[in-house]
Design an enzyme around this catalytic site. Sequence first.
Site, PDB file in Angstrom:
ATOM      1  N   ASP A  67       0.790  -1.011  -0.107  1.00 33.62           N
ATOM      2  CA  ASP A  67       0.123  -0.046   0.049  1.00 33.62           C
ATOM      3  C   ASP A  67       0.785   1.120  -0.050  1.00 33.62           C
ATOM      4  O   ASP A  67       2.184   1.223   0.064  1.00 33.62           O
ATOM      5  CB  ASP A  67      -1.009  -0.297   1.132  1.00 33.62           C
ATOM      6  CG  ASP A  67      -2.258   0.712   0.895  1.00 33.62           C
ATOM      7  OD1 ASP A  67      -2.352   1.375   0.113  1.00 33.62           O
ATOM      8  OD2 ASP A  67      -3.117   0.224   1.708  1.00 33.62           O
ATOM      9  N   GLU A 125      -1.189   1.628  -5.169  1.00 37.84           N
ATOM     10  CA  GLU A 125      -0.567   3.062  -5.008  1.00 37.84           C
ATOM     11  C   GLU A 125      -1.544   3.919  -5.564  1.00 37.84           C
ATOM     12  O   GLU A 125      -1.399   5.252  -5.808  1.00 37.84           O
ATOM     13  CB  GLU A 125       0.785   2.880  -5.875  1.00 37.84           C
ATOM     14  CG  GLU A 125       1.318   4.195  -6.096  1.00 37.84           C
ATOM     15  CD  GLU A 125       0.792   4.946  -7.251  1.00 37.84           C
ATOM     16  OE1 GLU A 125       1.424   5.924  -7.575  1.00 37.84           O
ATOM     17  OE2 GLU A 125       0.030   4.424  -7.984  1.00 37.84           O
ATOM     18  N   ASP A 173      -1.844   7.092  -8.349  1.00 32.22           N
ATOM     19  CA  ASP A 173      -1.520   8.333  -7.858  1.00 32.22           C
ATOM     20  C   ASP A 173       0.086   9.009  -8.917  1.00 32.22           C
ATOM     21  O   ASP A 173       0.012   9.897  -9.405  1.00 32.22           O
ATOM     22  CB  ASP A 173      -1.051   8.694  -6.608  1.00 32.22           C
ATOM     23  CG  ASP A 173      -2.167   8.881  -5.666  1.00 32.22           C
ATOM     24  OD1 ASP A 173      -3.386   8.542  -6.104  1.00 32.22           O
ATOM     25  OD2 ASP A 173      -1.868   9.188  -4.399  1.00 32.22           O
ATOM     26  N   ASP A 228      -9.805   3.875  -3.725  1.00 28.87           N
ATOM     27  CA  ASP A 228     -10.690   2.510  -3.127  1.00 28.87           C
ATOM     28  C   ASP A 228     -12.021   2.429  -3.682  1.00 28.87           C
ATOM     29  O   ASP A 228     -12.798   3.766  -3.808  1.00 28.87           O
ATOM     30  CB  ASP A 228     -10.894   2.635  -1.534  1.00 28.87           C
ATOM     31  CG  ASP A 228      -9.490   2.470  -0.925  1.00 28.87           C
ATOM     32  OD1 ASP A 228      -8.366   2.079  -1.535  1.00 28.87           O
ATOM     33  OD2 ASP A 228      -9.450   2.160   0.256  1.00 28.87           O
TER      34      ASP A 228
HETATM   35  C1  GLA Z   1      -5.876   1.653   1.407  1.00 23.41           C
HETATM   36  C2  GLA Z   1      -5.933   0.558   0.339  1.00 23.41           C
HETATM   37  C3  GLA Z   1      -7.277  -0.366   0.643  1.00 23.41           C
HETATM   38  C4  GLA Z   1      -7.096  -1.232   1.878  1.00 23.41           C
HETATM   39  C5  GLA Z   1      -6.788  -0.206   3.057  1.00 23.41           C
HETATM   40  C6  GLA Z   1      -6.339  -0.869   4.312  1.00 23.41           C
HETATM   41  O1  GLA Z   1      -6.996   2.358   1.461  1.00 23.41           O
HETATM   42  O2  GLA Z   1      -6.292   0.803  -0.943  1.00 23.41           O
HETATM   43  O3  GLA Z   1      -7.705  -1.574  -0.472  1.00 23.41           O
HETATM   44  O4  GLA Z   1      -5.909  -1.944   1.879  1.00 23.41           O
HETATM   45  O5  GLA Z   1      -5.776   0.695   2.667  1.00 23.41           O
HETATM   46  O6  GLA Z   1      -5.887   0.089   5.366  1.00 23.41           O
END
Ligand code: GLA
Length: 417
Positions: free
Chosen positions: A158, A191, A194, A213
């Site tokens: 992440d 990522e 971005d 997300d």
């Molecule tokens: C980010 C990622 C998600 C998940 C959360 C966990 O937002 O994009 O898919 O993994 O972190 O904290």
Amino acid sequence: MKRILILIPLILLSACATKKPVVASVAPGQKFNQLALTPQMGWNSWNKFAEKVNEQLIRETADAMVASGMKDAGFQYVNIDDCWQGQRDAQGFIQPDPKKFPSGMKALADYVHAKGLKLGIYSDVGYKTCGGRPASRGHEFQDAQTYARWGMDYLKYDWCNAEGLKAEGAYTTMRDALYAAGRPILFSLCEWGDNKPWLWATNVGHSWRTTGDIYNCFDCKIDHKTWYQWGVLQIIDKQEGLRKYAGPGHWNDPDMLEVGNGMAVNEDRAHFSMWCMLAAPLISGNDLRHMSKETLGILTNKEVIAVDQDALGVEGFKYSGNSTNSANDGVDIWFKPLSHDAWAMCVLNRGTNLQPVTFNWKNETVTDDLSKRAARFDTTTYKIRDLWAKKDLGTTTETLTAEVPGHDVLMLRLNKM
Ligand code: GLA
């Protein structure tokens, strides 16, 4: 002399097998090349369970993946997302949270592997993950070695708390660390698009997130002030222009699935269909232990999955319909070239009203500069298969007429006669 030469590598090897971090003399990095030749399929804890992840959930999910038929349909990875981490030990080795994973990760990997499945884990480029747990910055090689020793098969990595880091460098460091650790671990870059990973990550990871997300809705945008979550349509629109960067071993990732998490069945069906048209990783995000018949039916439709997993590995494209971000009230028609001169076609109704569709094949020629493929319906006849109704619909000699309900799809496979 020969004996000494044989002994030296053995001594080096046994040194590597101890718990010391390996930091020196890493060979020029590469990724493991034989992974994700078709988009990866599995499950991840985050969308449904967020920080509430523990070893019992993972075991039961692995059981359910087999018992439900999802494993037979191609799902393979059981992935632990954020908040599994405890503290680092005195030597800096990361430990799982002892309350959540009392048996340890190696035992869990053994359990999952015994079911014929693979286990995945999560970390982050920063000092802390998005959920505030210890992350890998400064511990990349040590963590990669730990994951390999535990028997992990997948790492989602992440991008929270990345201040001062350059994305390409940060992800390449972890790629090199994974390679040096020696276990083929699928490397999933998270990522959020971005820093345009499609421009630099082909040889870094096996997939890269293209957006922020997903949110469990068909058509929405959720404002968290400093970041957004996106509905299914919004994510689809953000894929524009990216298909040329994807292919076997390196996929665009429009985020994990929300099928079975609360959208209407038609919306789940449209969501799943479009992820398959996009040759996206299919990472389910629902509770596999308690699925409705409809959810299971969507997730295990092998003919739809075959569109995603097609060996040609070319993402679909929008052939006609709304331009990006226009009012969500019409139909988009997508095509995806498949191996053996076949095509998938998906009519996506973006709006909530039922839409009549008429498609006079003879007047249409679908050309794709990327795959150098064309479907000339005026000179070539295709057999039509409706992939959700699971029935044959005749051939492209007759004009197609159909009605597509709101937030739903008509998904077809066209096989050359
Ligand atoms: C980010 C990622 C998600 C998940 C959360 C966990 O937002 O994009 O898919 O993994 O972190 O904290």
